[in-house]
Design a protein around this motif. Structure first.
Motif, mmCIF file in Angstrom:
data_model
loop_
_atom_site.group_PDB
_atom_site.id
_atom_site.type_symbol
_atom_site.label_atom_id
_atom_site.label_comp_id
_atom_site.label_asym_id
_atom_site.label_seq_id
_atom_site.Cartn_x
_atom_site.Cartn_y
_atom_site.Cartn_z
ATOM 1 N N GLU A 1 0.824 -1.200 0.000
ATOM 2 C CA GLU A 1 0.000 0.000 0.000
ATOM 3 C C GLU A 1 0.861 1.254 0.000
ATOM 4 O OE1 GLU A 1 -3.576 2.006 2.685
ATOM 5 O OE2 GLU A 1 -2.721 0.029 3.208
ATOM 6 N N LYS A 2 1.938 1.241 0.778
ATOM 7 C CA LYS A 2 2.850 2.373 0.805
ATOM 8 C C LYS A 2 3.503 2.585 -0.551
ATOM 9 C CE LYS A 2 6.725 4.207 3.462
ATOM 10 N NZ LYS A 2 7.686 3.917 4.573
ATOM 11 N N ARG B 1 0.950 4.183 -2.927
ATOM 12 C CA ARG B 1 0.796 5.620 -2.714
ATOM 13 C C ARG B 1 1.977 6.386 -3.305
ATOM 14 N NH1 ARG B 1 -0.690 4.125 2.667
ATOM 15 N NH2 ARG B 1 1.336 4.922 3.397
#
Length: 387
Positions: A317-318, A321
């Motif tokens: 997820e990081k 982003r």
């Protein structure tokens, strides 16, 4: 009438080279040439290649293994009687060396076990002496419990911790313990010792294949039954003497009953129990019993896997982003252009094109400016007029 002696050439005398370890000193370019006309196994043109031999010596010592010119060479097993051999000077009756040999000497990887003292050395040898990486363990406490009639499994469970704690891992030189494991490189590192022991296990597996072969002196003189009477080694794959056909492999052996001998049946039961104990040590149940150590380990491992999965999802997820942020910056939709990028279609495209043109013009201007500042002024030419 006087007899005349033979006019043929005299026989060549055997050259004495001892162990042959100084051959490189006498002939550095070709050490093997120095061994010529000697009985050293590495001497050129020595005759036959490696052969399997089985010897029983007058002092009770035995040897089984590979030989060259009837000299132990390669791999083999020495069981010591009242004398010594293989270059090993201090021996007791019944001691045994298993491992690699060179020109009759214990040389390479090997294991020396002494039933009298209980000591077992596993490691490297050089010309009959312990030299290199190895470990010395004392199984004396285990043997004492066996002599008292205790069960081998229970005796081992009681003494194994003491045996492993007293083990000496390290470096040997000329039969003497020099140093324990260390990391400076001067002596053996613990990983080097463990690697030596792993390689030794492979050597021992090969060495033990040479023992108790049929038609050998050792099998003929030492093979005995439970009462001490000489017997055949029973290694013929087809012929089984009367009363021993139950030993045949596969279904053939199941067609014949086991002899009515309580001692024999007891030995068979003991071997079956030992086989089951070893099987249980290395084979775990598929469905662990609730509350057992394996059951607890499985639950812990499941939680650990879920934890690792959650950490991976956070990392993904990081990264996602970060990827989206880089795309916005590349499209010129970062801060200051959010109004143009809020819509869709031509306004966003025009805003992106204009931003890129502005950045390009700015870059060209800066480049020209830097070149102008770096340009050196032209120096005036000296005048040719005389003063």
């Amino acid at each position: 009438m006087a007899t005349t002696e033979s006019s043929g050439p005299p026989p060549d005398e055997i050259k004495f080279v001892n162990k042959g370890l100084r051959a490189p000193f006498h002939n550095p370019k070709n050490p093997q040439a120095y061994l010529e006309k000697s009985n050293h196994p590495y001497a050129p043109f020595t005759g036959n290649s490696l052969t399997w031999e089985s010897f029983v010596f007058d002092d009770g010592s035995t040897f089984e293994g590979l030989c060259r010119e009837e000299v132990p060479h390669g791999k083999g097993v020495i069981v010591f009687g009242n004398g010594w051999g293989g270059g090993i000077q201090q021996t007791n009756n019944g001691d045994m060396f298993e491992g690699e040999l060179y020109a009759g000497f214990a040389h390479g990887l090997g294991m020396y076990s002494s039933p009298k003292s209980g000591e077992v050395y596993r490691g490297e040898y050089y010309a009959g002496k312990r030299q290199g990486c190895g470990v010395l363990m004392n199984y004396g406490p285990f043997h004492k419990l066996l002599d008292k009639g205790e069960n081998p499994g229970a005796a081992w469970d009681k003494t194994k911790d003491k045996i492993f704690e007293s083990a000496k891992y390290g470096t040997w030189k000329k039969d003497y313990f020099v140093s324990g494991p260390e990391e400076t490189g001067r002596f053996c590192h613990i990983n080097e010792i463990k690697g030596t022991l792993e390689e030794l296990e492979s050597v021992l597996t090969q060495v033990r294949m040479f023992r108790y072969k049929p038609e050998g002196e050792v099998s003929t003189f030492t093979a005995q039954d439970a009462s001490g009477k000489p017997v055949e080694p029973l290694q013929d794959p087809l012929l089984y003497p009367h009363g021993t056909k139950y030993l045949a492999p596969g279904p053939a052996g199941q067609c014949f009953p086991v002899p009515e001998d309580e001692r024999l049946k007891g030995q068979l039961v003991a071997h079956a129990k030992n086989h089951k104990r070893i099987w249980d040590m290395y084979n775990l149940e598929y469905d662990a019993a609730p509350g057992s150590d394996l059951w607890k380990a499985e639950r812990w491992w499941k939680k650990e896997q879920e934890k690792q999965k959650a950490e991976r999802e956070k990392m993904y997820e990081k990264q996602e982003r970060r990827r989206r942020l880089m795309e916005r910056r590349f499209d010129g939709t970062d801060e200051g252009t959010s109004v143009a990028s809020s819509g869709s279609g031509p306004p966003r495209v025009l805003a992106s094109i204009s931003m890129q043109l502005a950045r390009g013009a700015d870059s060209v201007g800066k480049a020209l400016q830097s070149v102008a500042f770096q340009r050196r002024p032209r120096l005036a030419r000296p005048s040719r007029r005389s003063p």
